[in-house]
Scaffold this active site. Structure first.
Site, mmCIF file in Angstrom:
data_model
loop_
_atom_site.group_PDB
_atom_site.id
_atom_site.type_symbol
_atom_site.label_atom_id
_atom_site.label_comp_id
_atom_site.label_asym_id
_atom_site.label_seq_id
_atom_site.Cartn_x
_atom_site.Cartn_y
_atom_site.Cartn_z
ATOM 1 N N ARG A 1 58.816 13.122 121.449
ATOM 2 C CA ARG A 1 58.793 14.125 121.137
ATOM 3 C C ARG A 1 60.228 14.985 120.041
ATOM 4 N NH1 ARG A 1 57.839 16.458 126.454
ATOM 5 N NH2 ARG A 1 59.646 14.553 126.833
ATOM 6 N N GLN B 1 81.255 36.161 128.943
ATOM 7 C CA GLN B 1 81.162 37.085 126.934
ATOM 8 C C GLN B 1 80.893 36.048 126.776
ATOM 9 O OE1 GLN B 1 83.862 39.767 125.795
ATOM 10 N NE2 GLN B 1 84.167 38.799 124.187
ATOM 11 N N ASN C 1 79.558 35.382 122.468
ATOM 12 C CA ASN C 1 79.814 35.452 120.991
ATOM 13 C C ASN C 1 79.510 34.098 120.065
ATOM 14 O OD1 ASN C 1 82.081 37.649 122.056
ATOM 15 N ND2 ASN C 1 83.588 35.672 122.709
ATOM 16 N N ARG D 1 88.702 30.144 110.268
ATOM 17 C CA ARG D 1 89.447 31.706 111.524
ATOM 18 C C ARG D 1 90.886 30.769 112.858
ATOM 19 N NH1 ARG D 1 84.855 35.618 111.708
ATOM 20 N NH2 ARG D 1 83.681 35.193 110.677
ATOM 21 N N HIS E 1 93.862 31.921 116.960
ATOM 22 C CA HIS E 1 93.619 33.067 117.829
ATOM 23 C C HIS E 1 94.279 32.184 119.505
ATOM 24 C CE1 HIS E 1 90.961 34.690 114.878
ATOM 25 N NE2 HIS E 1 92.020 34.506 114.934
ATOM 26 N N LYS F 1 87.414 28.650 126.852
ATOM 27 C CA LYS F 1 85.989 28.592 125.872
ATOM 28 C C LYS F 1 85.349 27.095 126.073
ATOM 29 C CE LYS F 1 88.823 31.681 122.667
ATOM 30 N NZ LYS F 1 89.282 31.843 121.337
ATOM 31 N N HIS G 1 93.222 28.256 119.107
ATOM 32 C CA HIS G 1 92.365 28.503 118.717
ATOM 33 C C HIS G 1 92.321 28.783 117.233
ATOM 34 C CE1 HIS G 1 87.123 28.055 118.334
ATOM 35 N NE2 HIS G 1 87.360 26.915 118.859
ATOM 36 N N TYR H 1 80.485 30.978 121.619
ATOM 37 C CA TYR H 1 81.646 30.703 122.201
ATOM 38 C C TYR H 1 81.172 31.367 123.452
ATOM 39 C CZ TYR H 1 85.029 31.418 117.741
ATOM 40 O OH TYR H 1 85.030 31.427 116.904
ATOM 41 N N GLU I 1 95.542 40.166 123.032
ATOM 42 C CA GLU I 1 95.795 38.990 121.908
ATOM 43 C C GLU I 1 97.182 38.374 121.402
ATOM 44 O OE1 GLU I 1 92.896 40.165 118.295
ATOM 45 O OE2 GLU I 1 93.582 41.857 118.405
ATOM 46 N N LYS J 1 93.739 39.845 108.788
ATOM 47 C CA LYS J 1 94.615 39.402 110.032
ATOM 48 C C LYS J 1 95.633 37.919 109.976
ATOM 49 C CE LYS J 1 93.489 40.080 114.737
ATOM 50 N NZ LYS J 1 92.376 40.690 115.839
ATOM 51 N N ASP J 2 94.034 37.222 109.722
ATOM 52 C CA ASP J 2 94.922 35.960 109.665
ATOM 53 C C ASP J 2 95.800 35.883 108.662
ATOM 54 O OD1 ASP J 2 93.216 35.724 112.212
ATOM 55 O OD2 ASP J 2 91.367 34.073 111.456
#
Length: 187
Positions: A23, A46, A48, A59, A62, A72, A119, A132, A143, A167-168
């Site tokens: 299967r 959380q 995400n 990305r 962070h 994470k 990360h 995440y 942050e 921002k990055d």
């Protein structure tokens, strides 16, 4: 599940142990008992999802500062990414060192990112999804970001980015952050 500790203490690559038959296969992507055996935080608060339209979307890098540090568990559920973490724990033997791991929808591999790590990732395919599971709520005032191509880390990305948020792009270099805080790291 198969846990492989990386050269960065506390960071693990986690592979699904596949029980295969005609299967397909069955395997665990999370087990509280197995995480506890390795002393890994598993209090998920959380979950995400990051959808990325274009190959070359970057990305990162962070993190959240104490007391809002987070672990994470990262997995690519569609497409492929090159996932990078940097050890930002000043008292660590691997302080400012990084690793990169290819996570794909096909390899089912995950990366466990401990508290105190920055990360980020770059997508290796169009239409890539990343999930995440994190142990702390997003806290805007906690942050911190570092520039993805900061010479203090010398990350070797497999491809050049084509999409990076403003921002990055504006994230400071490590040296700028340490000058702003007069040598006192906020991690």
């Amino acid at each position: 599940m198969i846990f492989t500790e990386t050269k960065l203490k506390g960071a693990y690559i986690i592979d699904v142990k596949r029980l295969e038959d005609e299967r397909g296969f069955f395997g665990r992507s999370f087990c509280q008992k197995e995480f506890e055996e390795f002393g890994l935080t598993n209090d998920i608060r959380q979950a995400n999802v990051s959808y990325n339209k274009k190959k070359g979307t970057l990305r990162g890098m962070h993190m959240q500062l104490a007391p809002n540090e987070e672990t994470k568990l990262v997995r690519c559920t569609r497409g492929a990414i090159y996932d990078v973490i940097i050890d930002m724990r000043p008292d660590s033997e691997t302080y400012k060192q990084w690793i990169g791991v290819e996570l794909t929808a096909d390899n089912y591999r995950m990366l466990f990112v401990p508290e105190g790590f920055a990360h980020g990732f770059i997508t290796l395919e169009d239409n890539t999804d990343v999930t995440y599971n994190v142990t702390e709520f997003y806290t805007p005032g906690a942050e911190r970001g570092y520039r993805w191509n900061d010479p203090a880390f010398n990350i070797e990305w497999p491809i050049e980015p084509v999409v990076i948020s403003e921002k990055d792009q504006a994230a400071p270099d490590f040296e700028e952050v340490t000058k702003e805080t007069e040598g006192k790291l906020l991690v």
